[in-house]
Write a protein that holds these residues in place. Structure first.
Motif, PDB file in Angstrom:
ATOM      1  N   MET A 194       2.565   7.680  -0.065  1.00  0.00           N
ATOM      2  CA  MET A 194       1.401   7.280   0.692  1.00  0.00           C
ATOM      3  C   MET A 194       1.245   5.765   0.699  1.00  0.00           C
ATOM      4  SD  MET A 194      -2.441   8.569   0.546  1.00  0.00           S
ATOM      5  CE  MET A 194      -3.741   7.633   1.231  1.00  0.00           C
ATOM      6  N   MET A 195       1.528   5.116  -0.430  1.00  0.00           N
ATOM      7  CA  MET A 195       1.352   3.670  -0.487  1.00  0.00           C
ATOM      8  C   MET A 195       2.316   2.960   0.454  1.00  0.00           C
ATOM      9  SD  MET A 195      -1.264   2.938  -2.101  1.00  0.00           S
ATOM     10  CE  MET A 195      -1.052   1.179  -1.980  1.00  0.00           C
ATOM     11  N   ASN A 196       3.536   3.490   0.677  1.00  0.00           N
ATOM     12  CA  ASN A 196       4.460   2.863   1.618  1.00  0.00           C
ATOM     13  C   ASN A 196       3.902   2.875   3.025  1.00  0.00           C
ATOM     14  OD1 ASN A 196       6.364   2.112  -0.244  1.00  0.00           O
ATOM     15  ND2 ASN A 196       7.506   4.020  -0.077  1.00  0.00           N
ATOM     16  N   SER A 197       3.286   3.985   3.433  1.00  0.00           N
ATOM     17  CA  SER A 197       2.689   4.027   4.776  1.00  0.00           C
ATOM     18  C   SER A 197       1.491   3.101   4.853  1.00  0.00           C
ATOM     19  CB  SER A 197       2.301   5.456   5.155  1.00  0.00           C
ATOM     20  OG  SER A 197       1.310   5.951   4.290  1.00  0.00           O
ATOM     21  N   GLY A 235     -14.970   1.804   6.097  1.00  0.00           N
ATOM     22  CA  GLY A 235     -14.312   2.993   5.569  1.00  0.00           C
ATOM     23  C   GLY A 235     -13.308   2.671   4.483  1.00  0.00           C
ATOM     24  N   GLN A 236     -12.519   3.661   4.124  1.00  0.00           N
ATOM     25  CA  GLN A 236     -11.477   3.469   3.116  1.00  0.00           C
ATOM     26  C   GLN A 236     -10.310   2.744   3.751  1.00  0.00           C
ATOM     27  OE1 GLN A 236     -10.488   7.157   1.234  1.00  0.00           O
ATOM     28  NE2 GLN A 236     -12.586   7.588   0.677  1.00  0.00           N
ATOM     29  N   GLY A 237      -9.667   1.876   2.962  1.00  0.00           N
ATOM     30  CA  GLY A 237      -8.595   1.077   3.530  1.00  0.00           C
ATOM     31  C   GLY A 237      -7.556   0.683   2.516  1.00  0.00           C
ATOM     32  N   VAL A 238      -7.070  -0.555   2.671  1.00  0.00           N
ATOM     33  CA  VAL A 238      -5.967  -1.071   1.876  1.00  0.00           C
ATOM     34  C   VAL A 238      -6.348  -2.431   1.298  1.00  0.00           C
ATOM     35  CG1 VAL A 238      -3.563  -1.842   1.967  1.00  0.00           C
ATOM     36  CG2 VAL A 238      -4.290   0.101   3.333  1.00  0.00           C
ATOM     37  N   TYR A 246       0.689 -13.648  -2.925  1.00  0.00           N
ATOM     38  CA  TYR A 246       1.035 -14.919  -3.555  1.00  0.00           C
ATOM     39  C   TYR A 246       2.201 -15.530  -2.811  1.00  0.00           C
ATOM     40  CZ  TYR A 246      -1.971 -14.016  -7.523  1.00  0.00           C
ATOM     41  OH  TYR A 246      -3.063 -13.792  -8.311  1.00  0.00           O
ATOM     42  N   GLY A 247       2.073 -16.795  -2.425  1.00  0.00           N
ATOM     43  CA  GLY A 247       3.163 -17.475  -1.734  1.00  0.00           C
ATOM     44  C   GLY A 247       3.577 -16.769  -0.457  1.00  0.00           C
ATOM     45  N   GLY A 248       2.646 -16.068   0.179  1.00  0.00           N
ATOM     46  CA  GLY A 248       2.928 -15.389   1.438  1.00  0.00           C
ATOM     47  C   GLY A 248       3.551 -14.011   1.287  1.00  0.00           C
ATOM     48  N   GLU A 249       3.734 -13.536   0.059  1.00  0.00           N
ATOM     49  CA  GLU A 249       4.347 -12.227  -0.147  1.00  0.00           C
ATOM     50  C   GLU A 249       3.419 -11.304  -0.919  1.00  0.00           C
ATOM     51  OE1 GLU A 249       8.314 -12.109  -1.565  1.00  0.00           O
ATOM     52  OE2 GLU A 249       8.876 -13.951  -0.538  1.00  0.00           O
ATOM     53  N   ASP A 250       3.606 -10.002  -0.672  1.00  0.00           N
ATOM     54  CA  ASP A 250       2.827  -8.989  -1.363  1.00  0.00           C
ATOM     55  C   ASP A 250       3.115  -9.044  -2.857  1.00  0.00           C
ATOM     56  OD1 ASP A 250       3.217  -5.558  -1.971  1.00  0.00           O
ATOM     57  OD2 ASP A 250       1.285  -6.516  -1.748  1.00  0.00           O
ATOM     58  N   PHE A 251       2.055  -9.178  -3.655  1.00  0.00           N
ATOM     59  CA  PHE A 251       2.197  -9.179  -5.104  1.00  0.00           C
ATOM     60  C   PHE A 251       1.749  -7.845  -5.671  1.00  0.00           C
ATOM     61  CE2 PHE A 251       0.302 -10.179  -9.307  1.00  0.00           C
ATOM     62  CZ  PHE A 251       1.437 -10.607  -9.955  1.00  0.00           C
ATOM     63  N   GLU A 252       0.682  -7.320  -5.072  1.00  0.00           N
ATOM     64  CA  GLU A 252       0.130  -6.046  -5.520  1.00  0.00           C
ATOM     65  C   GLU A 252      -0.671  -5.434  -4.378  1.00  0.00           C
ATOM     66  OE1 GLU A 252      -1.822  -4.326  -9.453  1.00  0.00           O
ATOM     67  OE2 GLU A 252      -2.728  -6.197  -8.811  1.00  0.00           O
ATOM     68  N   SER A 253      -0.709  -4.121  -4.345  1.00  0.00           N
ATOM     69  CA  SER A 253      -1.494  -3.447  -3.317  1.00  0.00           C
ATOM     70  C   SER A 253      -2.134  -2.199  -3.910  1.00  0.00           C
ATOM     71  CB  SER A 253      -0.609  -3.071  -2.128  1.00  0.00           C
ATOM     72  OG  SER A 253       0.445  -2.227  -2.541  1.00  0.00           O
ATOM     73  N   GLY A 254      -3.111  -1.696  -3.203  1.00  0.00           N
ATOM     74  CA  GLY A 254      -3.802  -0.504  -3.673  1.00  0.00           C
ATOM     75  C   GLY A 254      -4.689   0.084  -2.598  1.00  0.00           C
ATOM     76  N   ALA A 255      -5.271   1.217  -2.920  1.00  0.00           N
ATOM     77  CA  ALA A 255      -6.204   1.880  -2.014  1.00  0.00           C
ATOM     78  C   ALA A 255      -7.581   1.232  -2.188  1.00  0.00           C
ATOM     79  CB  ALA A 255      -6.271   3.364  -2.330  1.00  0.00           C
ATOM     80  N   TYR A 269     -21.355  -5.294  -0.603  1.00  0.00           N
ATOM     81  CA  TYR A 269     -20.732  -3.983  -0.657  1.00  0.00           C
ATOM     82  C   TYR A 269     -19.964  -3.808  -1.966  1.00  0.00           C
ATOM     83  CZ  TYR A 269     -21.386  -4.008   4.415  1.00  0.00           C
ATOM     84  OH  TYR A 269     -21.922  -4.075   5.672  1.00  0.00           O
ATOM     85  N   PRO A 270     -20.189  -2.728  -2.682  1.00  0.00           N
ATOM     86  CA  PRO A 270     -19.318  -2.428  -3.826  1.00  0.00           C
ATOM     87  C   PRO A 270     -17.919  -2.099  -3.301  1.00  0.00           C
ATOM     88  CG  PRO A 270     -21.295  -1.049  -3.853  1.00  0.00           C
ATOM     89  CD  PRO A 270     -21.256  -1.743  -2.536  1.00  0.00           C
ATOM     90  N   VAL A 271     -16.896  -2.632  -3.946  1.00  0.00           N
ATOM     91  CA  VAL A 271     -15.521  -2.312  -3.579  1.00  0.00           C
ATOM     92  C   VAL A 271     -14.811  -1.755  -4.807  1.00  0.00           C
ATOM     93  CG1 VAL A 271     -15.290  -3.974  -1.700  1.00  0.00           C
ATOM     94  CG2 VAL A 271     -14.759  -4.694  -4.004  1.00  0.00           C
ATOM     95  N   THR A 272     -14.003  -0.741  -4.586  1.00  0.00           N
ATOM     96  CA  THR A 272     -13.196  -0.144  -5.644  1.00  0.00           C
ATOM     97  C   THR A 272     -11.753  -0.134  -5.180  1.00  0.00           C
ATOM     98  OG1 THR A 272     -15.029   1.262  -6.330  1.00  0.00           O
ATOM     99  CG2 THR A 272     -12.830   1.903  -7.066  1.00  0.00           C
ATOM    100  N   VAL A 273     -10.865  -0.678  -6.005  1.00  0.00           N
ATOM    101  CA  VAL A 273      -9.438  -0.702  -5.702  1.00  0.00           C
ATOM    102  C   VAL A 273      -8.725   0.152  -6.743  1.00  0.00           C
ATOM    103  CG1 VAL A 273      -7.383  -2.149  -5.522  1.00  0.00           C
ATOM    104  CG2 VAL A 273      -9.570  -2.961  -4.598  1.00  0.00           C
ATOM    105  N   THR A 274      -7.937   1.118  -6.262  1.00  0.00           N
ATOM    106  CA  THR A 274      -7.201   2.029  -7.143  1.00  0.00           C
ATOM    107  C   THR A 274      -5.733   2.071  -6.737  1.00  0.00           C
ATOM    108  OG1 THR A 274      -7.751   3.900  -5.718  1.00  0.00           O
ATOM    109  CG2 THR A 274      -9.229   3.493  -7.578  1.00  0.00           C
ATOM    110  N   ASP A 275      -4.943   2.783  -7.526  1.00  0.00           N
ATOM    111  CA  ASP A 275      -3.516   2.982  -7.260  1.00  0.00           C
ATOM    112  C   ASP A 275      -2.734   1.666  -7.243  1.00  0.00           C
ATOM    113  OD1 ASP A 275      -3.970   5.726  -7.023  1.00  0.00           O
ATOM    114  OD2 ASP A 275      -4.324   5.569  -4.865  1.00  0.00           O
ATOM    115  N   THR A 276      -3.111   0.717  -8.113  1.00  0.00           N
ATOM    116  CA  THR A 276      -2.380  -0.535  -8.196  1.00  0.00           C
ATOM    117  C   THR A 276      -1.414  -0.498  -9.379  1.00  0.00           C
ATOM    118  OG1 THR A 276      -3.934  -1.649  -9.673  1.00  0.00           O
ATOM    119  CG2 THR A 276      -4.403  -1.785  -7.316  1.00  0.00           C
ATOM    120  N   GLN A 277      -0.472  -1.418  -9.380  1.00  0.00           N
ATOM    121  CA  GLN A 277       0.499  -1.493 -10.466  1.00  0.00           C
ATOM    122  C   GLN A 277      -0.098  -2.125 -11.715  1.00  0.00           C
ATOM    123  OE1 GLN A 277       3.390  -3.895  -8.515  1.00  0.00           O
ATOM    124  NE2 GLN A 277       4.446  -2.157  -7.576  1.00  0.00           N
TER     125      GLN A 277
END
Length: 141
Positions: free
Chosen positions: A1-4, A115-118, A123-132, A44-52
């Motif tokens: 799911m995280m790849n999509s 709604g729910q998102g990403v 860092y330096g223009g590249e993805d360092f970490e991502s999550g829901a 807005y409260p924000v919650t980030v999950t499924d991160t490394q």
């Protein structure tokens, strides 16, 4: 799911960058920034999950002039912006990059509420970490 989710994020980021670099093209397609910015003003409260590197919650504050700030625990990120284009919310918050440009990016569908998102940490223009990403109710923090 995280790849999509990452593919969707990359597509949305590319569109956002294109519109910020070529604002005339965005306006020619009928995008309206002002009215949508005012309607999302608030905290807005924000919650980030499924991160490394661990999940977190925080408070994202949006103002009527398109600025954004974020508080996570005792950390305050005071420089950011946001916009809503075609029912897509994008906020970018400046972060400490330790010698590189860095940002925290929040992308979610926007209609009557956010709604729910990403979430992407860049860092330096590249993805360092991502999550829901999940937003709480406006005024919830």
């Amino acid at each position: 799911m995280m790849n999509s989710l990452k593919r969707v994020t990359v597509s949305m980021l590319a569109a956002t960058v294109a519109m910020s670099v070529f604002p005339g093209a965005a306006m020619a397609r009928g995008y309206s920034f002002g009215a949508m910015v005012r309607s999302y003003s608030g905290s807005y409260p924000v919650t980030v999950t499924d991160t490394q590197r661990g999940n977190f919650t925080g408070c994202l504050t949006l103002t009527g002039n398109g600025s954004a700030s974020l508080v996570i625990g005792s950390q305050k990120f005071t420089f950011g912006t946001y916009l809503v284009i075609d029912d897509t919310f994008v906020a970018t918050i400046e972060a400490q990059g330790y010698g590189q440009n860095a940002g925290l990016v929040f992308i979610a569908p926007a209609s009557r509420r956010l709604g729910q998102g990403v979430y992407e940490e860049v860092y330096g223009g590249e993805d360092f970490e991502s999550g829901a990403l999940a937003f709480g109710m406006k005024g919830g923090c």
